[in-house]
Design a protein around this motif. Structure first.
Motif, PDB file in Angstrom:
ATOM      1  N   GLY A 154       0.803  -1.223   0.000  1.00 50.04           N
ATOM      2  CA  GLY A 154       0.000   0.000   0.000  1.00 50.04           C
ATOM      3  C   GLY A 154       0.830   1.264   0.000  1.00 50.04           C
ATOM      4  N   ILE A 155       1.850   1.336   0.875  1.00 45.85           N
ATOM      5  CA  ILE A 155       2.646   2.560   0.933  1.00 45.85           C
ATOM      6  C   ILE A 155       3.532   2.703  -0.305  1.00 45.85           C
ATOM      7  N   SER A 156       3.979   1.583  -0.883  1.00 43.18           N
ATOM      8  CA  SER A 156       4.777   1.654  -2.118  1.00 43.18           C
ATOM      9  C   SER A 156       3.917   2.151  -3.270  1.00 43.18           C
ATOM     10  N   PHE A 157       2.687   1.632  -3.371  1.00 44.15           N
ATOM     11  CA  PHE A 157       1.792   2.033  -4.457  1.00 44.15           C
ATOM     12  C   PHE A 157       1.366   3.489  -4.289  1.00 44.15           C
ATOM     13  N   ARG A 158       1.079   3.899  -3.051  1.00 43.55           N
ATOM     14  CA  ARG A 158       0.704   5.298  -2.808  1.00 43.55           C
ATOM     15  C   ARG A 158       1.814   6.235  -3.231  1.00 43.55           C
ATOM     16  N   SER A 159       3.055   5.933  -2.854  1.00 44.32           N
ATOM     17  CA  SER A 159       4.194   6.782  -3.205  1.00 44.32           C
ATOM     18  C   SER A 159       4.364   6.860  -4.720  1.00 44.32           C
ATOM     19  N   PHE A 160       4.185   5.719  -5.396  1.00 44.24           N
ATOM     20  CA  PHE A 160       4.295   5.682  -6.858  1.00 44.24           C
ATOM     21  C   PHE A 160       3.236   6.574  -7.504  1.00 44.24           C
ATOM     22  N   CYS A 161       1.993   6.459  -7.035  1.00 46.09           N
ATOM     23  CA  CYS A 161       0.901   7.243  -7.630  1.00 46.09           C
ATOM     24  C   CYS A 161       1.077   8.742  -7.390  1.00 46.09           C
ATOM     25  N   VAL A 162       1.679   9.122  -6.258  1.00 51.69           N
ATOM     26  CA  VAL A 162       1.871  10.539  -5.953  1.00 51.69           C
ATOM     27  C   VAL A 162       2.954  11.155  -6.833  1.00 51.69           C
ATOM     28  N   ILE A 163       3.993  10.395  -7.149  1.00 52.36           N
ATOM     29  CA  ILE A 163       5.169  10.967  -7.824  1.00 52.36           C
ATOM     30  C   ILE A 163       5.135  10.812  -9.338  1.00 52.36           C
ATOM     31  N   VAL A 164       4.512   9.776  -9.876  1.00 49.70           N
ATOM     32  CA  VAL A 164       4.511   9.572 -11.329  1.00 49.70           C
ATOM     33  C   VAL A 164       3.984  10.785 -12.096  1.00 49.70           C
ATOM     34  N   PRO A 165       2.904  11.461 -11.639  1.00 46.85           N
ATOM     35  CA  PRO A 165       2.467  12.658 -12.376  1.00 46.85           C
ATOM     36  C   PRO A 165       3.554  13.732 -12.509  1.00 46.85           C
ATOM     37  N   CYS A 166       4.457  13.828 -11.513  1.00 48.44           N
ATOM     38  CA  CYS A 166       5.551  14.799 -11.622  1.00 48.44           C
ATOM     39  C   CYS A 166       6.425  14.507 -12.834  1.00 48.44           C
ATOM     40  N   VAL A 167       6.660  13.220 -13.112  1.00 49.17           N
ATOM     41  CA  VAL A 167       7.478  12.839 -14.259  1.00 49.17           C
ATOM     42  C   VAL A 167       6.793  13.245 -15.556  1.00 49.17           C
ATOM     43  N   PHE A 168       5.500  12.972 -15.667  1.00 48.52           N
ATOM     44  CA  PHE A 168       4.766  13.333 -16.881  1.00 48.52           C
ATOM     45  C   PHE A 168       4.664  14.848 -17.032  1.00 48.52           C
ATOM     46  N   LEU A 169       4.492  15.563 -15.918  1.00 48.48           N
ATOM     47  CA  LEU A 169       4.417  17.018 -15.989  1.00 48.48           C
ATOM     48  C   LEU A 169       5.734  17.618 -16.448  1.00 48.48           C
ATOM     49  N   ALA A 170       6.861  17.046 -16.015  1.00 49.73           N
ATOM     50  CA  ALA A 170       8.167  17.534 -16.461  1.00 49.73           C
ATOM     51  C   ALA A 170       8.452  17.133 -17.905  1.00 49.73           C
ATOM     52  N   ASN A 171       8.024  15.949 -18.296  1.00 49.52           N
ATOM     53  CA  ASN A 171       8.320  15.434 -19.632  1.00 49.52           C
ATOM     54  C   ASN A 171       7.578  16.191 -20.725  1.00 49.52           C
ATOM     55  N   ARG A 172       6.434  16.812 -20.375  1.00 47.89           N
ATOM     56  CA  ARG A 172       5.641  17.518 -21.387  1.00 47.89           C
ATOM     57  C   ARG A 172       6.175  18.914 -21.681  1.00 47.89           C
ATOM     58  N   LEU A 173       7.141  19.401 -20.879  1.00 47.02           N
ATOM     59  CA  LEU A 173       7.576  20.789 -20.999  1.00 47.02           C
ATOM     60  C   LEU A 173       8.530  20.979 -22.173  1.00 47.02           C
ATOM     61  N   PRO A 174       8.416  22.117 -22.863  1.00 43.01           N
ATOM     62  CA  PRO A 174       9.405  22.471 -23.896  1.00 43.01           C
ATOM     63  C   PRO A 174      10.560  23.262 -23.274  1.00 43.01           C
ATOM     64  N   PHE A 175      11.778  22.984 -23.703  1.00 42.01           N
ATOM     65  CA  PHE A 175      12.959  23.674 -23.175  1.00 42.01           C
ATOM     66  C   PHE A 175      13.640  24.383 -24.339  1.00 42.01           C
ATOM     67  N   CYS A 176      13.472  25.705 -24.384  1.00 41.10           N
ATOM     68  CA  CYS A 176      13.997  26.456 -25.524  1.00 41.10           C
ATOM     69  C   CYS A 176      15.020  27.507 -25.104  1.00 41.10           C
ATOM     70  N   ARG A 177      15.316  27.638 -23.816  1.00 39.84           N
ATOM     71  CA  ARG A 177      16.246  28.671 -23.363  1.00 39.84           C
ATOM     72  C   ARG A 177      17.610  28.076 -23.023  1.00 39.84           C
ATOM     73  N   THR A 178      17.651  27.297 -21.983  1.00 37.48           N
ATOM     74  CA  THR A 178      18.936  26.759 -21.542  1.00 37.48           C
ATOM     75  C   THR A 178      18.745  25.334 -21.052  1.00 37.48           C
ATOM     76  N   HIS A 179      19.783  24.544 -21.182  1.00 40.03           N
ATOM     77  CA  HIS A 179      19.785  23.171 -20.673  1.00 40.03           C
ATOM     78  C   HIS A 179      20.792  23.036 -19.532  1.00 40.03           C
ATOM     79  N   ILE A 180      21.125  24.154 -18.934  1.00 39.52           N
ATOM     80  CA  ILE A 180      22.104  24.141 -17.835  1.00 39.52           C
ATOM     81  C   ILE A 180      21.350  24.168 -16.505  1.00 39.52           C
TER      82      ILE A 180
END
Length: 320
Positions: A154-180
């Motif tokens: 239960g606690i492993s699944f809860r932690s996974f469900c809470v954090i996975v959206p952060c990965v998708f939210l970061a992955n959808r972003l465009p980076f056009c200024r700097t990669h530093i």
């Protein structure tokens, strides 16, 4: 609207600790030593719990899970940080692949996942101590192996469900200024701030949801220990009272070591605009290496069963 296909999500560059570049090599020595202590200490803890039947109890199963989460936390970030300290700024792929693991997104996921998982494990350990002290006669009937497995899943699944959206939210972003990235590792908000798009949802989800989850854990942990203290001070035997307080003392030390620097780092990232970036990054690095190193030391000193087994393992002649 952004044409996402026109933006490059290739390699990012991790700079390390801006302003202290000339001291990177010197900073690396204590970090390397503390990281080795974390690896060795948690590995010994896992080995002892696995091979010693006397340690096959709910508290030690949760402790082994805490050790694994600490190994994930430190190993996700520290090796890359040490590479930066020794060799200078390092490239890190954004989506990552097997040849370049961990990539930025993988590092982001395992960093935040292990944080939320650590918090949930500390809550499970507080519940274990509450049952052991407040309902000792029902301990084995409440915390059965089946119940323990359900708690861990239960606690492993809860932690996974809470954090996975952060990965998708970061992955959808465009980076056009700097990669530093002026840091030693990738974290959600730090990466999101490099994007050339609206990151309001990243900020609010990345701050509110994990923090609200962890704060709920803190409240339940506090309630558990208040009830434990009330029960302890009602014990008729002074020795039993001291033994119960000693057992809980190691848990309280670990809880304070985990939450205090973590909350300071998170709040400084969101509200501490006057906090120097150098100080913030140093604290963030200390957070991923010091608690994983101190947890097995604290439990080894404060928990008699583990202390005795460590002495038997390291000094077999002395223990005979």
């Amino acid at each position: 609207m952004y044409n996402l296909s026109s933006y490059d999500t290739g390699d990012f560059t991790l700079l390390g600790i801006p302003g202290l570049e000339q001291y990177h090599v010197w900073i690396s020595f204590p970090f390397c030593f503390i990281y080795l202590v974390a690896i060795v200490g948690n590995s010994i803890l896992l080995y002892l719990i696995a091979v010693e039947h006397s340690l096959h109890a709910p508290m030690f199963f949760f402790l082994s899970m805490l050790a694994m989460a600490d190994l994930i936390l430190s190993t996700t970030c520290v090796p890359k940080s040490l590479t930066i300290f020794w060799l200078g700024p390092q490239k890190i792929s954004f989506p990552g692949c097997l040849a370049h693991f961990p990539g930025c997104l993988a590092q982001l996921f395992f960093l935040h996942y292990s944080f939320v998982l650590d918090s949930a494990i500390l809550l499970a350990m507080a519940f274990d101590r509450y049952v052991a002290i407040c309902s000792p006669l029902r301990y084995t009937t409440i915390l059965t192996p089946r119940t323990i497995v359900k708690i861990i899943v239960g606690i492993s699944f809860r932690s996974f469900c809470v954090i996975v959206p952060c990965v998708f939210l970061a992955n959808r972003l465009p980076f056009c200024r700097t990669h530093i990235i002026p840091h030693t590792y990738c974290e959600h908000i730090g990466v999101a701030r490099l994007a050339c798009a609206d990151i309001s949802i990243n900020i609010w989800y990345g701050f509110c949801v994990p923090i609200m989850t962890v704060i709920s854990d803190v409240i339940l942990i506090a309630v558990s220990y208040i009830l434990i203290l009330c029960a302890v001070f009602r014990l008729p035997s002074r020795d039993a009272c001291l033994k119960a307080l000693g057992t809980c003392g190691s848990h309280v030390c670990v809880i304070l070591m985990f939450y205090i620097p973590a909350f300071f780092s998170i709040l400084a990232h969101r509200f501490g605009h006057n906090v120097p970036r150098t100080f913030h990054i140093i604290l963030a690095n200390l957070y991923v290496v010091i608690p994983p190193a101190l947890n097995p030391v604290v439990y080894g000193v404060k928990t008699k069963q583990i202390r005795d087994k460590v002495i038997c393992l390291l000094f077999p002649q002395r223990s005979q």
